[in-house]
Design a protein around this motif. Structure first.
Motif, PDB file in Angstrom:
ATOM      1  N   THR A   1       0.835  -1.194   0.000  1.00 16.07           N
ATOM      2  CA  THR A   1       0.000   0.000   0.000  1.00 16.07           C
ATOM      3  C   THR A   1       0.872   1.247   0.000  1.00 16.07           C
ATOM      4  OG1 THR A   1      -0.087   0.048   2.423  1.00 16.07           O
ATOM      5  CG2 THR A   1      -1.822  -1.192   1.304  1.00 16.07           C
TER       6      THR A   1
ATOM      7  N   ALA B   1      -7.255   9.195  -1.161  1.00 15.18           N
ATOM      8  CA  ALA B   1      -7.057   7.748  -1.225  1.00 15.18           C
ATOM      9  C   ALA B   1      -8.394   7.023  -1.054  1.00 15.18           C
ATOM     10  CB  ALA B   1      -6.058   7.309  -0.166  1.00 15.18           C
ATOM     11  N   LYS B   2      -9.211   7.482  -0.129  1.00 16.04           N
ATOM     12  CA  LYS B   2     -10.519   6.857   0.081  1.00 16.04           C
ATOM     13  C   LYS B   2     -11.404   7.042  -1.150  1.00 16.04           C
ATOM     14  CE  LYS B   2     -10.711   7.305   5.143  1.00 16.04           C
ATOM     15  NZ  LYS B   2     -11.397   7.958   6.281  1.00 16.04           N
ATOM     16  N   LYS B   3     -11.456   8.243  -1.684  1.00 19.68           N
ATOM     17  CA  LYS B   3     -12.329   8.538  -2.816  1.00 19.68           C
ATOM     18  C   LYS B   3     -11.929   7.740  -4.055  1.00 19.68           C
ATOM     19  CE  LYS B   3     -14.042  12.423  -5.598  1.00 19.68           C
ATOM     20  NZ  LYS B   3     -13.981  13.900  -5.811  1.00 19.68           N
ATOM     21  N   GLN B   4     -10.621   7.553  -4.257  1.00 18.38           N
ATOM     22  CA  GLN B   4     -10.128   6.872  -5.452  1.00 18.38           C
ATOM     23  C   GLN B   4      -9.924   5.371  -5.235  1.00 18.38           C
ATOM     24  OE1 GLN B   4      -9.408   8.451  -8.379  1.00 18.38           O
ATOM     25  NE2 GLN B   4      -9.622  10.586  -7.775  1.00 18.38           N
ATOM     26  N   ASP B   5     -10.303   4.868  -4.056  1.00 21.42           N
ATOM     27  CA  ASP B   5     -10.116   3.448  -3.726  1.00 21.42           C
ATOM     28  C   ASP B   5      -8.656   3.018  -3.860  1.00 21.42           C
ATOM     29  OD1 ASP B   5     -12.822   2.894  -3.118  1.00 21.42           O
ATOM     30  OD2 ASP B   5     -13.284   2.697  -5.256  1.00 21.42           O
ATOM     31  N   ILE B   6      -7.769   3.857  -3.359  1.00 19.94           N
ATOM     32  CA  ILE B   6      -6.332   3.569  -3.352  1.00 19.94           C
ATOM     33  C   ILE B   6      -5.982   2.933  -2.008  1.00 19.94           C
ATOM     34  CG2 ILE B   6      -4.022   4.581  -3.465  1.00 19.94           C
ATOM     35  CD1 ILE B   6      -5.323   6.926  -5.054  1.00 19.94           C
ATOM     36  N   ASP B   7      -5.327   1.800  -2.046  1.00 18.14           N
ATOM     37  CA  ASP B   7      -4.937   1.127  -0.806  1.00 18.14           C
ATOM     38  C   ASP B   7      -3.870   1.944  -0.092  1.00 18.14           C
ATOM     39  OD1 ASP B   7      -6.646  -1.004  -1.237  1.00 18.14           O
ATOM     40  OD2 ASP B   7      -5.142  -2.184  -2.315  1.00 18.14           O
ATOM     41  N   TYR B   8      -4.122   2.286   1.166  1.00 18.93           N
ATOM     42  CA  TYR B   8      -3.205   3.149   1.906  1.00 18.93           C
ATOM     43  C   TYR B   8      -3.158   2.751   3.374  1.00 18.93           C
ATOM     44  CZ  TYR B   8      -7.043   5.576   4.246  1.00 18.93           C
ATOM     45  OH  TYR B   8      -8.131   5.861   5.035  1.00 18.93           O
TER      46      TYR B   8
ATOM     47  N   ASP C   1       2.658  -3.505  -6.040  1.00 17.04           N
ATOM     48  CA  ASP C   1       1.370  -3.000  -5.561  1.00 17.04           C
ATOM     49  C   ASP C   1       1.551  -1.675  -4.815  1.00 17.04           C
ATOM     50  OD1 ASP C   1       0.166  -5.222  -6.623  1.00 17.04           O
ATOM     51  OD2 ASP C   1      -0.212  -6.214  -4.704  1.00 17.04           O
TER      52      ASP C   1
ATOM     53  N   ALA D   1       0.075   1.965  -5.937  1.00 18.47           N
ATOM     54  CA  ALA D   1      -0.754   2.782  -5.046  1.00 18.47           C
ATOM     55  C   ALA D   1      -0.163   4.169  -4.862  1.00 18.47           C
ATOM     56  CB  ALA D   1      -0.912   2.075  -3.696  1.00 18.47           C
TER      57      ALA D   1
ATOM     58  N   GLU E   1      -0.793   6.203  -8.014  1.00 14.53           N
ATOM     59  CA  GLU E   1      -2.186   6.635  -8.093  1.00 14.53           C
ATOM     60  C   GLU E   1      -2.472   7.802  -7.158  1.00 14.53           C
ATOM     61  OE1 GLU E   1      -4.158   2.959  -7.289  1.00 14.53           O
ATOM     62  OE2 GLU E   1      -4.221   2.363  -9.411  1.00 14.53           O
TER      63      GLU E   1
END
Length: 349
Positions: free
Chosen positions: A256, A280-287, A330, A334, A337
């Protein structure tokens, strides 16, 4: 502008960067490659007196600027002493321990431009001779470079052009596994540098950036003063793209993007950090959000130097930092992105 991270191209840039020796204080060659890259993608840049490169892409708003930085300098060493035996004592460059480089191949970069190979070893390595080969403390007094040349005196070493003050770089041993892991020395911070360069290429020649954005590739971060000067006057937000620290008690991992809320310098800017999390939440980025206990960045150095900016930090999770490091594609994806999402967002959103 639609964004699709180019894994193959990023890894090619990363491999070129990590295989170019650049310990802090000896970064001339790698910075020439950074300049060449910006020339190729036709992004204008300046070179600072300290040797850093600041490239700029004009945005739709040219009054409120943001800055992204990554550093291309690495850990390394210098020749401290030429021993009567013909071996070399080391002085470390950057914050790491001798055990992290024991057994590593290296290059000694002479003032004449030669690169002479060797291996970093404990003096008492031979177990058939030294009883304390396993228990001796690894220190500057008993770690040394065994040169790959016929020499058994300091005079013979000096005759090859090696002198006190010459820089020493470490073999990166770059490899990518079929399972997606990337293993190499100096992923801190050349992994982030490759991602920042790829982002600059993506936006080059376009007019889609909401704000004028500076891409600052610094070359002295490992010794504390990489990106702390030459910050363009209109810069409001300063993002250090640097490694996430992995270990016991840490949230960061190799899969992430790691967003740092606080390091040894103190908390990062609350509003800007929350903005990154929201993206990150809005774009569904694993963080993951994390605190790094023994860490500083170019962003914190800029704040310490008096820069009036909002500062934040994020980057790929790097296992075994300041040793033989590892991450996964991965985590690189992330981070790429989140970089694109941030650069595409309005300031104050």
């Amino acid at each position: 502008m639609a964004y699709s991270w180019n894994e193959q191209e990023t890894l090619a840039i990363l491999e070129e960067l990590v295989t170019t020796p650049s310990p802090s204080g000896y970064t001339m060659q790698v910075m020439k490659k950074i300049e060449k890259y910006f020339d190729q993608i036709q992004v204008p840049y300046i070179t600072t007196n300290k040797g850093g490169v600041i490239a700029t892409i004009k945005g739709q708003d040219d009054e409120r600027h943001r800055l992204l930085t990554a550093h291309v300098d690495t850990l390394g060493a210098m020749v401290k002493e030429i021993k009567p035996s013909g071996r070399l004592k080391l002085s470390l460059v950057g914050g790491f321990k001798f055990n992290a480089i024991e057994g590593e191949n290296c290059l000694i970069h002479t003032s004449t431009g030669a690169a002479i190979s060797g291996t970093i070893l404990l003096h008492q390595t031979t177990v058939h001779v030294y009883r304390d080969s396993g228990t001796a403390e690894r220190t500057a007094d008993n770690m040394e470079v065994r040169l790959d040349m016929k020499c058994d005196s300091a005079e013979q070493v000096r005759a090859q052009g090696i002198e006190v003050g010459d820089f020493i770089s470490f073999d990166p041993r770059f490899t990518k596994t079929e399972s997606g892991f990337v293993k190499s020395r100096h992923l801190d911070d050349k992994a982030s540098t490759a991602l920042v360069l790829e982002l600059a290429k993506h936006f080059s020649g376009s007019d889609t950036l909401p704000h004028t954005t500076h891409f600052y590739i610094s070359n002295n971060e490992e010794i504390g003063y990489g990106g702390n000067s030459n910050i363009p006057a209109k810069t409001e937000e300063y993002i250090a793209v640097d490694m996430g620290a992995i270990g016991d008690g840490q949230a960061s991992d190799e899969y992430t993007v790691s967003i740092c809320a606080k390091d040894s310098s103190g908390p990062y800017h609350y509003g800007l950090t929350r903005h990154l999390i929201a993206l990150a939440k809005k774009q569904d980025i694993d963080y993951k959000v994390d605190i790094y206990p023994y860490y500083g960045s170019d962003a914190s150095a800029a704040i310490g130097a008096g820069a009036d900016v909002k500062h934040a930090l994020f980057g790929p999770g790097i296992e075994a930092s300041h040793a033989y490091e590892r991450t996964h594609v991965d985590s690189l994806k992330a981070t790429a992105e989140l970089l694109h999402a941030y650069a595409s967002s309005p300031i104050g959103s």
